[in-house]
Design a protein around this motif. Sequence first.
Motif, PDB file in Angstrom:
ATOM      1  N   CYS A   3      -4.767   2.759  -1.539  1.00  0.00           N
ATOM      2  CA  CYS A   3      -5.179   2.222   0.104  1.00  0.00           C
ATOM      3  C   CYS A   3      -5.957   0.910  -0.181  1.00  0.00           C
ATOM      4  CB  CYS A   3      -6.246   3.441   0.407  1.00  0.00           C
ATOM      5  SG  CYS A   3      -6.861   2.974   1.897  1.00  0.00           S
ATOM      6  N   LEU A   4      -5.356   0.180   0.685  1.00  0.00           N
ATOM      7  CA  LEU A   4      -6.030  -1.125   0.961  1.00  0.00           C
ATOM      8  C   LEU A   4      -7.282  -1.120   1.860  1.00  0.00           C
ATOM      9  CD1 LEU A   4      -2.906  -3.177   1.467  1.00  0.00           C
ATOM     10  CD2 LEU A   4      -4.327  -3.249  -0.749  1.00  0.00           C
ATOM     11  N   GLY A   5      -7.660   0.018   2.364  1.00  0.00           N
ATOM     12  CA  GLY A   5      -8.841   0.039   3.261  1.00  0.00           C
ATOM     13  C   GLY A   5      -8.498  -0.398   4.596  1.00  0.00           C
ATOM     14  N   CYS A   6      -7.318  -0.502   4.999  1.00  0.00           N
ATOM     15  CA  CYS A   6      -6.964  -0.845   6.536  1.00  0.00           C
ATOM     16  C   CYS A   6      -6.026   0.169   7.070  1.00  0.00           C
ATOM     17  CB  CYS A   6      -6.745  -2.534   6.623  1.00  0.00           C
ATOM     18  SG  CYS A   6      -5.561  -2.745   5.247  1.00  0.00           S
ATOM     19  N   CYS A   7      -6.296   1.422   7.038  1.00  0.00           N
ATOM     20  CA  CYS A   7      -5.058   2.521   7.160  1.00  0.00           C
ATOM     21  C   CYS A   7      -4.890   2.145   8.908  1.00  0.00           C
ATOM     22  CB  CYS A   7      -5.916   3.700   6.872  1.00  0.00           C
ATOM     23  SG  CYS A   7      -6.471   4.139   5.336  1.00  0.00           S
TER      24      CYS A   7
ATOM     25  N   CYS B 104       0.834  -1.117   0.060  1.00  0.00           N
ATOM     26  CA  CYS B 104      -0.120  -0.090  -0.078  1.00  0.00           C
ATOM     27  C   CYS B 104       0.792   1.246  -0.058  1.00  0.00           C
ATOM     28  CB  CYS B 104      -0.974   0.096   1.038  1.00  0.00           C
ATOM     29  SG  CYS B 104      -2.030   1.617   1.222  1.00  0.00           S
TER      30      CYS B 104
ATOM     31  N   GLY C  69      -0.830   4.092  -0.035  1.00  0.00           N
ATOM     32  CA  GLY C  69      -1.812   5.344   0.219  1.00  0.00           C
ATOM     33  C   GLY C  69      -1.096   6.171   1.108  1.00  0.00           C
ATOM     34  N   THR C  70      -1.680   7.221   1.362  1.00  0.00           N
ATOM     35  CA  THR C  70      -1.245   8.428   2.347  1.00  0.00           C
ATOM     36  C   THR C  70      -0.683   7.885   3.795  1.00  0.00           C
ATOM     37  OG1 THR C  70      -2.420  10.073   1.164  1.00  0.00           O
ATOM     38  CG2 THR C  70      -1.480  10.549   3.096  1.00  0.00           C
ATOM     39  N   ALA C  71      -1.902   7.252   4.262  1.00  0.00           N
ATOM     40  CA  ALA C  71      -1.245   6.874   5.724  1.00  0.00           C
ATOM     41  C   ALA C  71      -0.235   5.945   5.849  1.00  0.00           C
ATOM     42  CB  ALA C  71      -2.801   6.175   6.516  1.00  0.00           C
ATOM     43  N   CYS C  72      -0.212   4.784   4.643  1.00  0.00           N
ATOM     44  CA  CYS C  72       0.988   3.811   4.805  1.00  0.00           C
ATOM     45  C   CYS C  72       2.182   4.609   4.333  1.00  0.00           C
ATOM     46  CB  CYS C  72       0.439   2.898   3.899  1.00  0.00           C
ATOM     47  SG  CYS C  72      -0.547   1.633   4.587  1.00  0.00           S
TER      48      CYS C  72
ATOM     49  N   CYS D 258       1.053  -1.180   5.685  1.00  0.00           N
ATOM     50  CA  CYS D 258       0.539  -2.650   5.491  1.00  0.00           C
ATOM     51  C   CYS D 258       0.787  -3.165   4.073  1.00  0.00           C
ATOM     52  CB  CYS D 258      -0.960  -2.860   5.969  1.00  0.00           C
ATOM     53  SG  CYS D 258      -2.030  -1.791   4.835  1.00  0.00           S
TER      54      CYS D 258
HETATM   55  S1  FES Z   1      -3.188   4.080   3.124  1.00  0.00           S
HETATM   56 FE1  FES Z   1      -2.628   1.955   3.340  1.00  0.00          FE
HETATM   57  S2  FES Z   1      -4.295   1.030   4.063  1.00  0.00           S
HETATM   58 FE2  FES Z   1      -5.020   2.974   3.645  1.00  0.00          FE
END
Ligand code: FES
Length: 169
Positions: free
Chosen positions: A135-139, A94, A96-99, A144
């Motif tokens: 994003c995998l939906g488990c931020c 992932c 995505g931003t959080a990851c 992750c």
């Molecule tokens: S940003 Fe990685 S799971 Fe949402």
Amino acid sequence: MNDQSTCACSCGCITAEDPRFAELKSYIDSLDQNQGITMPVLQEAQRSFGYLPLEVQKFISENTGVPLAEIYGVATFYSQFAIEPKGRHHIGVCMGTACYVKGSQKVLDKLAEELKIKVGCTTADGRFTLEATRCLGCCGLAPCIMIDDDVFGKLDDISRIPDILGKYE
Ligand code: FES
């Protein structure tokens, strides 16, 4: 998954004698030629061969009348299609931003190092394909990754990665 057990030669490549071509031809013939058939034919070919190499794209073009350039354009535009072979296990890292803010680049680099491949590639033994994903939906578990249907989170400790890979022989 690319099931090459029916390949007509021993090297695992796709040859013209591969019985999956005859099956694909039957599928093409069963479709209503007045409808848009490119997507369903590519989906069937992807399901059957596991990916869409040039030989398969040419076969589809010759048997549907759709220009090869159009087949190639669709095959490379949609992420559901692959023109390179895929590994038995798919790793999605992932980004995505959080990851990302929690170090997913380090995770991706560690995986690439362990597997000795670049992102988007498949290991020589066909075991893993490594890709960066949205994003995998488990931020809450950032950073992750997903291997097949399994999620592995809190991977800030990248030393866990070899053990995780070891679960997938
Ligand atoms: S940003 Fe990685 S799971 Fe949402």
